[in-house]
Design a protein around this motif. Structure first.
Motif, PDB file in Angstrom:
ATOM      1  N   UNK A  84      49.696  51.190  31.111  1.00 38.90           N
ATOM      2  CA  UNK A  84      50.743  51.010  30.101  1.00 38.90           C
ATOM      3  C   UNK A  84      50.220  51.254  28.693  1.00 38.90           C
ATOM      4  N   UNK A  85      48.972  50.838  28.424  1.00 34.47           N
ATOM      5  CA  UNK A  85      48.391  51.058  27.110  1.00 34.47           C
ATOM      6  C   UNK A  85      48.238  52.553  26.822  1.00 34.47           C
ATOM      7  N   UNK A  86      47.738  53.308  27.794  1.00 36.93           N
ATOM      8  CA  UNK A  86      47.559  54.750  27.596  1.00 36.93           C
ATOM      9  C   UNK A  86      48.892  55.477  27.431  1.00 36.93           C
ATOM     10  N   UNK A 131      34.509  35.905  42.117  1.00 31.60           N
ATOM     11  CA  UNK A 131      35.005  34.899  41.177  1.00 31.60           C
ATOM     12  C   UNK A 131      34.629  35.279  39.742  1.00 31.60           C
ATOM     13  N   UNK A 132      33.465  35.902  39.581  1.00 33.91           N
ATOM     14  CA  UNK A 132      33.027  36.352  38.251  1.00 33.91           C
ATOM     15  C   UNK A 132      34.041  37.336  37.669  1.00 33.91           C
ATOM     16  N   UNK A 133      34.426  38.331  38.487  1.00 36.71           N
ATOM     17  CA  UNK A 133      35.394  39.324  38.009  1.00 36.71           C
ATOM     18  C   UNK A 133      36.790  38.724  37.903  1.00 36.71           C
ATOM     19  N   UNK A 134      37.093  37.753  38.737  1.00 37.54           N
ATOM     20  CA  UNK A 134      38.403  37.095  38.673  1.00 37.54           C
ATOM     21  C   UNK A 134      38.609  36.455  37.298  1.00 37.54           C
ATOM     22  N   UNK A 135      37.571  35.770  36.805  1.00 36.69           N
ATOM     23  CA  UNK A 135      37.670  35.081  35.518  1.00 36.69           C
ATOM     24  C   UNK A 135      37.554  36.071  34.357  1.00 36.69           C
ATOM     25  N   UNK A 136      36.504  36.893  34.402  1.00 36.70           N
ATOM     26  CA  UNK A 136      36.282  37.832  33.295  1.00 36.70           C
ATOM     27  C   UNK A 136      37.342  38.930  33.261  1.00 36.70           C
ATOM     28  N   UNK A 137      37.799  39.363  34.443  1.00 38.17           N
ATOM     29  CA  UNK A 137      38.800  40.423  34.503  1.00 38.17           C
ATOM     30  C   UNK A 137      40.113  40.030  33.867  1.00 38.17           C
ATOM     31  N   UNK A 138      40.502  38.779  34.037  1.00 33.97           N
ATOM     32  CA  UNK A 138      41.736  38.310  33.404  1.00 33.97           C
ATOM     33  C   UNK A 138      41.587  38.346  31.880  1.00 33.97           C
ATOM     34  N   UNK A 139      40.381  38.014  31.396  1.00 35.25           N
ATOM     35  CA  UNK A 139      40.136  38.111  29.961  1.00 35.25           C
ATOM     36  C   UNK A 139      40.138  39.546  29.478  1.00 35.25           C
ATOM     37  N   UNK A 140      39.565  40.441  30.284  1.00 32.83           N
ATOM     38  CA  UNK A 140      39.541  41.868  29.918  1.00 32.83           C
ATOM     39  C   UNK A 140      40.957  42.419  29.816  1.00 32.83           C
ATOM     40  N   UNK A 141      41.804  42.059  30.770  1.00 33.17           N
ATOM     41  CA  UNK A 141      43.185  42.550  30.745  1.00 33.17           C
ATOM     42  C   UNK A 141      43.928  42.060  29.505  1.00 33.17           C
ATOM     43  N   UNK A 142      43.617  40.838  29.058  1.00 29.31           N
ATOM     44  CA  UNK A 142      44.252  40.329  27.840  1.00 29.31           C
ATOM     45  C   UNK A 142      43.682  41.001  26.598  1.00 29.31           C
ATOM     46  N   UNK A 143      42.409  41.376  26.647  1.00 28.00           N
ATOM     47  CA  UNK A 143      41.825  42.117  25.534  1.00 28.00           C
ATOM     48  C   UNK A 143      42.466  43.501  25.414  1.00 28.00           C
ATOM     49  N   UNK A 144      42.726  44.133  26.559  1.00 27.70           N
ATOM     50  CA  UNK A 144      43.354  45.458  26.550  1.00 27.70           C
ATOM     51  C   UNK A 144      44.741  45.396  25.921  1.00 27.70           C
ATOM     52  N   UNK A 145      45.475  44.348  26.259  1.00 24.78           N
ATOM     53  CA  UNK A 145      46.849  44.200  25.744  1.00 24.78           C
ATOM     54  C   UNK A 145      46.911  43.410  24.441  1.00 24.78           C
ATOM     55  N   UNK A 146      45.730  42.982  23.932  1.00 23.14           N
ATOM     56  CA  UNK A 146      45.655  42.158  22.707  1.00 23.14           C
ATOM     57  C   UNK A 146      46.448  40.857  22.849  1.00 23.14           C
ATOM     58  N   UNK A 148      49.227  40.445  24.200  1.00 22.61           N
ATOM     59  CA  UNK A 148      50.667  40.667  24.119  1.00 22.61           C
ATOM     60  C   UNK A 148      51.171  41.333  25.395  1.00 22.61           C
ATOM     61  N   UNK A 149      52.479  41.290  25.573  1.00 19.76           N
ATOM     62  CA  UNK A 149      53.102  42.006  26.685  1.00 19.76           C
ATOM     63  C   UNK A 149      53.464  43.407  26.198  1.00 19.76           C
ATOM     64  N   UNK A 150      52.828  44.403  26.794  1.00 18.66           N
ATOM     65  CA  UNK A 150      53.081  45.796  26.395  1.00 18.66           C
ATOM     66  C   UNK A 150      54.309  46.309  27.144  1.00 18.66           C
ATOM     67  N   UNK A 151      55.332  46.658  26.406  1.00 19.43           N
ATOM     68  CA  UNK A 151      56.563  47.171  27.009  1.00 19.43           C
ATOM     69  C   UNK A 151      56.659  48.675  26.761  1.00 19.43           C
ATOM     70  N   UNK A 239      58.338  47.827  33.817  1.00 18.50           N
ATOM     71  CA  UNK A 239      58.098  48.642  32.620  1.00 18.50           C
ATOM     72  C   UNK A 239      57.317  47.880  31.550  1.00 18.50           C
ATOM     73  N   UNK A 240      56.352  47.091  31.992  1.00 19.81           N
ATOM     74  CA  UNK A 240      55.550  46.332  31.036  1.00 19.81           C
ATOM     75  C   UNK A 240      54.253  45.893  31.690  1.00 19.81           C
ATOM     76  N   UNK A 241      53.302  45.490  30.854  1.00 26.46           N
ATOM     77  CA  UNK A 241      52.023  44.977  31.336  1.00 26.46           C
ATOM     78  C   UNK A 241      51.763  43.625  30.703  1.00 26.46           C
ATOM     79  N   UNK A 242      51.576  42.625  31.531  1.00 22.11           N
ATOM     80  CA  UNK A 242      51.285  41.264  31.069  1.00 22.11           C
ATOM     81  C   UNK A 242      49.891  40.892  31.559  1.00 22.11           C
ATOM     82  N   UNK A 243      48.915  40.961  30.674  1.00 20.66           N
ATOM     83  CA  UNK A 243      47.534  40.694  31.066  1.00 20.66           C
ATOM     84  C   UNK A 243      47.291  39.284  31.524  1.00 20.66           C
ATOM     85  N   UNK A 244      48.167  38.359  31.155  1.00 20.20           N
ATOM     86  CA  UNK A 244      47.966  36.954  31.509  1.00 20.20           C
ATOM     87  C   UNK A 244      48.574  36.595  32.853  1.00 20.20           C
TER      88      UNK A 244
END
Length: 341
Positions: A84-86, A131-146, A148-151, A239-244
């Protein structure tokens, strides 16, 4: 017949469908609007597609590693966020969508390889490594979307999760392709045997010449790819991305689907068809809970209780224990005779 691994899952799925029919007589009604099929059954297949795909990947991980991949939910969120970001930063053309989807899938595969590296090469327990990627990955997805919910508004991308082909949701065809690929790789080649052998006896498999590390790399890579595809379907559908919240608790639903389908958490033999039925049970149960108006705060409790009942019914040792107690209660004389003998 009763001992077949699909008997109880199919029985419970049918029971759920019958309950829905009794509660809502038009549950099985399917209508055609503007060349597309609509109905509760179609919705279950459409909305359950991401879970089915994730569960297929989870099946191979459990079979080969005797562990689980807890990071699939985070990979789902990352995949949708990247795509969605791209697209939002691009021109929205078909080429832009294809490139965005490709990048998202490549990143998902890389994340799967990372899990495989930690488990196969470093020797971490699968539950800890993922579990490492489970925790860090959720943070990465929120960093990608800042955060916010990208619509986005892109018909080409929306087609993945909300489009139709031959009157059926396109996501159903994606599920069919993923399932067919997994089936052909594991049942028509030696790969399935290698996965089961590594899951049953990893040391013996290694002595027999099976490259267990390569198998582990493959299953985690494939699971990451499945999670990436699920993330694309999920994000394109809304039609949106919610990193959280995207893919939240998908790892638990996928594990439940695999277990309900008859695959043991101790590794070894696995059942892709059983996983498919298990995922349909989870999605049908979710639909049923919402339909009958269960309050949102107790939804997870009801869901967990029903899944517990299904797993207990599937357990042969549990059924034997219940049958033995019933028999000894109603035929105490027979028990005494056996004790004397």
């Amino acid at each position: 017949m009763v001992k077949h691994h699909l008997f109880w899952p199919l029985t419970f799925l049918c029971a759920l469908l019958v309950f829905n029919l009794l509660y809502s007589p038009d549950f099985f009604s399917i209508k055609i609007r503007e060349g597309h099929l609509y109905g509760s059954v179609i919705d279950i297949l459409n909305f359950g597609s991401p879970l089915i795909i994730v569960s297929i990947g989870m099946t191979l991980v459990i079979a080969a590693t005797k562990g689980v991949d807890l990071s699939v939910g985070s990979v789902v969120a990352i995949s949708g966020a990247i795509a969605c970001m791209n697209i939002s930063n691009g021109d929205g053309s078909l080429l832009n969508v294809i490139v965005s989807v490709g990048i998202a899938l490549i990143i998902s595969v890389v994340l799967g390889i990372w899990n495989g590296f930690l488990v196969a090469n470093i020797g971490m327990q699968p539950i800890i490594a993922t579990l490492i990627l489970m925790v860090s990955g959720r943070g990465v997805s929120q960093l990608i979307t800042s955060g916010q919910i990208i619509t986005i508004s892109n018909s080409n991308y929306k087609f993945i999760g909300a489009g139709s082909l031959a009157t059926l949701p396109f996501s159903i065809f994606i599920v069919a392709i993923v399932f067919l690929i997994a089936y052909l790789l594991t049942r028509k080649t030696a790969l399935g045997l290698f996965i089961e052998s590594v899951g049953c006896k990893p040391t013996a498999s290694k002595l027999a010449g099976v490259k267990s590390k390569t198998i582990m790399f493959f299953v985690y890579m494939f699971c990451g790819l499945c999670a990436g595809v699920a993330g694309l379907i999920l994000s394109s559908n809304v039609s949106s991305a919610d990193g959280n919240n995207a893919g939240l608790w998908y790892e638990l639903d996928a594990i439940l689907a695999v277990v309900i389908g008859g695959t043991s958490l101790t590794g070894g033999r696995f059942y892709l068809a059983g996983t498919l039925v298990g995922a349909l049970i989870i999605q049908t149960l979710t639909t049923t809970i919402y339909m009958i108006g269960v309050p949102p705060e107790v939804t997870l409790v009801v869901k967990a209780f029903v899944v517990l009942i299904v797993c207990l019914i599937q357990s042969e040792s549990f059924r034997k224990s219940i049958a033995f107690r019933w028999k000894t209660r109603h035929y105490p004389a027979e028990r005494e005779v056996k004790q004397h003998v």
